[in-house]
Design a protein around this motif. Structure first.
Motif: not given
Length: 325
Positions: A17-46
């Protein structure tokens, strides 16, 4: 459910069984939130830069703009009505007032001329409704100019009216001897027989026969210039300068009631009938002068005679009889 991932371990020849690394999980979540924020900001400006979504301030400004446009339309309508009223006044001014007082009409081109030269409305350019604002401003300024021209014209008419009033008061317009005191109109203006030489000669006035001492009246407003007997043939006589080129003369008087330099009004008592000078009987010899020339006084009795009286006087004055002076 979270998917479980495995990998093959060659050493144990089994899947682990592959045990996910805790640090990578946090990074993925952070990237997702940042991407969602940027996408929302761009849509709002438009959205904010389109008409799909407006802020409360923009909605308020849009309502104000609509209100201003409505107010400008009302202003345009009022100015159109003002133009129609002013055009009617200008027409009456040219064709009635100025015509009556013998003043030259003001050309339409002068009344409605615009403003040439530099661009007067440069500071109003560059706005969403610049054309509307510039058009209203230009129309208003033209109206102001036309009103100024009309105001000056009315000032001129007022001045001419005052002069006209003075002229009408100054023109000799009544008989020097009233009808009730008049015995007869002895002789009129024209060729008459001289009472002394019996030769036909020009009689430059009208002879009003009346008893000695009958009142003689000024026939128009003016200033007494002479009251003496130093003019050959007239005896004791009075001359009144009425202005505007008019002068009247009253000859063969028995007494003066005015003095030189005195101002008189039409109808004022100025002297009494007599028979002084070159006269055959008591009467008032009356002359009217215009611009230095003696003219027929019969044309100046509109102020005191009815139509029938004037016709009778005209008939008597036209008889080629003998004058009394």
């Amino acid at each position: 459910m979270t998917k479980v991932k495995y990998y093959y371990d060659s050493e144990t020849l089994s899947y682990r069984r592959i045990e996910p690394k805790k640090g990578k999980k946090v990074v993925n979540i952070s990237l997702f939130v940042l991407a969602a924020f940027l996408f929302g900001g761009i849509c709002l400006l438009i959205l904010l830069n389109t008409n799909l979504v407006n802020t409360p301030k923009e909605l308020s400004q849009a309502r104000e703009l609509k209100n201003y446009e409505f107010q400008f339309e009302l202003l345009e309508n009022k100015m159109t009505q003002m133009e129609e009223v002013l055009a009617n006044i200008e027409d009456r001014d040219n064709n009635i007032y100025r015509l009556y007082f013998e003043a030259s009409p003001i050309p339409k081109e002068q009344r409605t001329a615009g403003f040439g030269g530099v661009n007067r409305y440069r500071n109003l350019e560059g706005f969403n409704n610049s054309d509307l604002i510039i058009d209203a401003t230009e129309k208003l300024e033209k109206l102001q100019k036309r009103l100024v021209i009309q105001s000056k014209s009315l000032d001129e008419i007022t001045s001419l009216a005052k002069e006209k009033e003075k002229l009408l008061a100054a023109i000799p317009a009544i008989q020097p001897v009233s009808n009730e005191d008049l015995t007869r109109m002895a002789s009129g203006y024209g060729w008459r027989s001289d009472p002394f030489t019996k030769v036909r000669k020009m009689h430059y006035g009208m002879d009003f026969t009346a008893p000695r001492g009958t009142p003689v009246y000024a026939t128009g407003d003016g200033v007494v210039t002479r009251a003496d007997n130093r003019s050959s043939g007239y005896g004791e006589h009075i001359r009144i300068d009425h202005g505007f080129g008019y002068m009247s003369l009253y000859g063969h008087l028995s007494k003066y009631k005015v003095r030189p330099g005195q101002k008189v009004k039409r109808g004022d008592l100025i002297g009494l009938v007599g028979s002084t000078g070159r006269s055959q009987a008591p009467h008032c010899h009356y002359e009217v002068w215009k611009d230095g020339n003696r003219i027929n006084p019969i044309n100046f009795y509109y102020g005191s005679l009815s139509a029938d009286e004037y016709e009778a006087l005209l008939h008597a004055a036209s008889q080629e009889n003998q004058s009394l002076d």
